[in-house]
Design a protein around this motif. Structure first.
Motif, short mmCIF file in Angstrom:
data_model
loop_
_atom_site.label_atom_id
_atom_site.label_comp_id
_atom_site.label_asym_id
_atom_site.label_seq_id
_atom_site.Cartn_x
_atom_site.Cartn_y
_atom_site.Cartn_z
N HIS A 144 83.49 20.60 44.74
CA HIS A 144 82.10 20.29 44.42
C HIS A 144 81.45 21.48 43.72
O HIS A 144 80.75 21.32 42.70
N PHE A 145 81.67 22.67 44.28
CA PHE A 145 81.09 23.88 43.69
C PHE A 145 81.61 24.09 42.27
O PHE A 145 80.84 24.38 41.35
N THR A 146 82.93 23.92 42.10
CA THR A 146 83.52 24.11 40.78
C THR A 146 82.96 23.11 39.78
O THR A 146 82.66 23.46 38.62
N THR A 147 82.80 21.87 40.23
CA THR A 147 82.25 20.84 39.35
C THR A 147 80.83 21.18 38.94
O THR A 147 80.45 21.07 37.77
N VAL A 148 80.02 21.59 39.92
CA VAL A 148 78.63 21.94 39.63
C VAL A 148 78.56 23.12 38.67
O VAL A 148 77.83 23.09 37.67
N VAL A 149 79.32 24.18 38.96
CA VAL A 149 79.29 25.38 38.12
C VAL A 149 79.77 25.06 36.71
O VAL A 149 79.22 25.57 35.73
N SER A 150 80.79 24.19 36.60
CA SER A 150 81.31 23.87 35.28
C SER A 150 80.31 23.08 34.44
O SER A 150 80.39 23.08 33.21
N GLN A 151 79.36 22.40 35.12
CA GLN A 151 78.38 21.60 34.39
C GLN A 151 77.09 22.37 34.10
O GLN A 151 76.22 21.86 33.39
N LEU A 152 76.97 23.57 34.63
CA LEU A 152 75.75 24.34 34.44
C LEU A 152 75.58 24.75 32.97
O LEU A 152 76.54 25.05 32.27
N GLU A 153 74.32 24.75 32.51
CA GLU A 153 74.01 25.33 31.21
C GLU A 153 73.99 26.85 31.30
O GLU A 153 74.11 27.54 30.30
N GLU A 154 73.86 27.36 32.52
CA GLU A 154 73.83 28.80 32.75
C GLU A 154 75.26 29.32 32.85
O GLU A 154 76.11 28.71 33.49
N GLY A 155 75.53 30.44 32.21
CA GLY A 155 76.86 31.04 32.28
C GLY A 155 77.07 31.73 33.62
O GLY A 155 76.15 32.35 34.16
N VAL A 156 78.28 31.60 34.15
CA VAL A 156 78.62 32.25 35.42
C VAL A 156 79.98 32.92 35.27
O VAL A 156 80.96 32.27 34.89
N VAL A 157 80.03 34.22 35.56
CA VAL A 157 81.26 34.99 35.43
C VAL A 157 81.47 35.79 36.72
O VAL A 157 80.53 36.41 37.22
N VAL A 158 82.68 35.74 37.26
CA VAL A 158 83.03 36.54 38.43
C VAL A 158 83.93 37.68 37.96
O VAL A 158 84.92 37.45 37.25
N ILE A 159 83.58 38.91 38.33
CA ILE A 159 84.28 40.10 37.85
C ILE A 159 84.77 40.90 39.06
O ILE A 159 84.00 41.15 40.01
N ASP A 160 86.05 41.30 39.02
CA ASP A 160 86.62 42.01 40.17
C ASP A 160 86.27 43.49 40.14
O ASP A 160 85.56 43.97 39.25
N ARG A 161 86.78 44.22 41.13
CA ARG A 161 86.43 45.64 41.27
C ARG A 161 86.91 46.48 40.10
O ARG A 161 86.38 47.57 39.85
N ASP A 162 87.91 46.00 39.37
CA ASP A 162 88.42 46.73 38.21
C ASP A 162 87.73 46.33 36.91
O ASP A 162 88.11 46.77 35.83
N GLY A 163 86.70 45.48 37.02
CA GLY A 163 85.96 45.08 35.83
C GLY A 163 86.59 43.95 35.06
O GLY A 163 86.19 43.68 33.93
N ARG A 164 87.56 43.26 35.66
CA ARG A 164 88.22 42.15 34.98
C ARG A 164 87.66 40.81 35.44
O ARG A 164 87.27 40.65 36.59
N ILE A 165 87.64 39.88 34.52
CA ILE A 165 87.06 38.58 34.80
C ILE A 165 88.02 37.75 35.64
O ILE A 165 89.17 37.54 35.25
N GLU A 166 87.56 37.32 36.79
CA GLU A 166 88.36 36.44 37.65
C GLU A 166 88.16 34.98 37.29
O GLU A 166 89.09 34.18 37.38
N SER A 167 86.96 34.63 36.89
CA SER A 167 86.68 33.25 36.47
C SER A 167 85.43 33.23 35.62
O SER A 167 84.57 34.11 35.73
N ALA A 168 85.34 32.22 34.76
CA ALA A 168 84.17 32.03 33.90
C ALA A 168 84.01 30.54 33.65
O ALA A 168 84.98 29.85 33.37
N ASN A 169 82.79 30.06 33.78
CA ASN A 169 82.58 28.63 33.57
C ASN A 169 82.46 28.33 32.07
O ASN A 169 82.32 29.24 31.25
#
Length: 443
Positions: A144-169
């Motif tokens: 449900h969360f993934t579906t909602v985030v994927s439909q957002l007009e707002e960009g969402v990026v998760v970045i790990d401790r090393d500065g690398r992108i773990e996920s981006a919608n």
């Protein structure tokens, strides 16, 4: 003495056995014993697990009656490996069959153990129903969360401790314009993406200075910051973002950055700000902006950034409007505005007060004869014939001059009034007229 020790030892053994039986009887997990073919003991938890009324429905029954066919081969294989007393199997998941026909997922551990005069198999059975339900609920929530985030007009990026992108919608990919990575930003740092970060003032912003870097370093939640990206396709997008730890209770947590594209809003706001401070006909500063700039100049305690104010009025402009129409009058005003701008320095400010009245703020220190020369140049450039819709129009300008002093205590309105009076003096004499803060004279 020996008989007493033997009696004590027997009593201790019986007490230990009683404790073990009590523990087994009250254990939350199912515990059963089978001889490889049939059940020979079940505890109450096993009775409940297999939906029986009592142990009598289970003891003596074939073991395979309660094991799903697909789990039997692996079970038999594990049993064949338990060939010595004390040997135990690994934790293994399997499916059991209940008496009510339902199935239940369990995790089992089997131990080869003595049972009266022979070896048997003692099995501990842990019901996975609650765990599976929780896992299913978590998967559903994540889906449900993934579906909602994927439909957002707002960009969402998760970045790990090393500065690398773990996920981006998808919105983040679209906003970043990162087509070179086929829409998958995972594993890349922001610096490796085909774009350049900008701060709110459109200056280059190193990834290490982006607010999400501070969130990763300090755990601080940062909201409402503005940054820009210059994309590989040449577009510049402005974003309003927030950064926070994905799990605030974990100091090693990744950070999540969410951002909305405010490019159009920013452009619209700038347009509104421009419209609020500029004359719509000529594009010059309007009365509000030019008086605001004059007020700022008068308020400074250092060298005055504005030395002289010129009030310009077009002679006979009303007759042009009355005889040729307002459309031609507007064209005349636009051409005069362009000529005034070209005749002034880049640091000087010219604005339209309204109608055919213009005000000029001369920047920096200026000498009197320089001002006089500028006034003559402005009068000359204004007097050049204007051709508008087949009409040849000649117009003159009357220019009043007032100088500012470093200790000038006049208000902007008072300076404007003095410059206006000087302009009327010039109109009556046909020349430029000047007013000083403490004395008056005609040029």
């Amino acid at each position: 003495m020996g008989d007493d020790r033997a009696a004590n030892s027997s009593a201790d053994a019986e007490q230990l056995a009683q404790r073990y039986r009590s523990l087994v009887e009250h254990a939350p997990d199912g515990i059963c014993v089978h001889d490889g073919r049939r059940l020979v003991y079940v505890n109450p938890a096993t009775v409940r697990l297999l939906a029986a009324h009592d142990a009598g429905e289970l003891v003596g029954e074939p073991l395979t009656r309660f094991v799903h066919p697909r789990s039997i081969p692996a079970m038999l294989d594990r049993m064949s490996r338990l060939d010595t007393e004390g040997s135990a199997s690994d934790r293994t998941e399997m499916t059991l069959l209940r008496l009510d026909g339902e199935t239940v997922q369990v995790e089992t551990v089997s131990v080869r153990t003595p049972w009266f005069d022979r070896l048997a198999y003692q099995v501990v059975i842990h019901d996975l129903t609650a765990q599976r339900a929780a896992e299913a609920g978590q998967r559903l929530a994540e889906q449900h969360f993934t579906t909602v985030v994927s439909q957002l007009e707002e960009g969402v990026v998760v970045i790990d401790r090393d500065g690398r992108i773990e996920s981006a919608n998808p919105a983040a990919v679209r906003i970043f314009g990162a087509g070179a990575h086929d829409g998958d930003l995972t594993g890349y740092t922001i610096g490796e993406l085909p774009m350049e970060l900008l701060d709110a003032n459109a200056q280059p912003l190193a990834p290490s200075r982006h607010p999400i870097a501070r969130t990763l370093a300090t755990g601080e939640t940062i909201t409402g910051y503005v940054f820009g990206v210059d994309r590989a396709d040449g577009q510049r997008r402005w974003l309003s973002g927030s950064s926070r730890l994905l799990n605030p209770d974990d100091p090693e947590s990744s950070a999540v950055s969410s951002f909305a594209d405010i490019t159009e809003f920013r452009a619209s706001r700038r347009q509104l700000e421009y419209q609020a401070t500029h004359d719509s006909l000529t594009g010059l500063a309007n009365r509000s902006l030019i008086l605001s700039q004059l007020a700022s100049a008068l308020a400074t305690s250092e060298d005055l950034p504005v030395s002289t104010v010129l009030f310009i009025d077009l002679d006979g402009f009303k007759a042009i409007n009355d005889s040729l129409g307002h459309a031609i009058g507007d064209t005349v005003l636009q051409i005069v505005a362009q000529r005034l701008q070209r005749a002034l320095r880049g640091d000087d400010l010219v604005g339209r007060l309204g109608g055919d009245e213009f005000l000029v703020l001369l920047s920096g220190a200026t000498r009197r004869f320089d001002v006089d020369a500028l006034v003559e140049r402005l009068r000359a450039t204004t007097a050049e014939p204007i051709v508008a819709r087949g009409h040849r129009i000649e117009i003159k300008a009357s220019i009043g001059v007032t100088a500012l002093d470093s200790d000038d205590h006049r208000t902007p309105e008072a300076v404007l009034h003095d410059a206006d009076l000087a302009m009327y003096r010039a109109k009556t004499t046909g020349q430029a007229s000047g007013l000083r803060p403490n004395n008056t004279h005609a040029s």
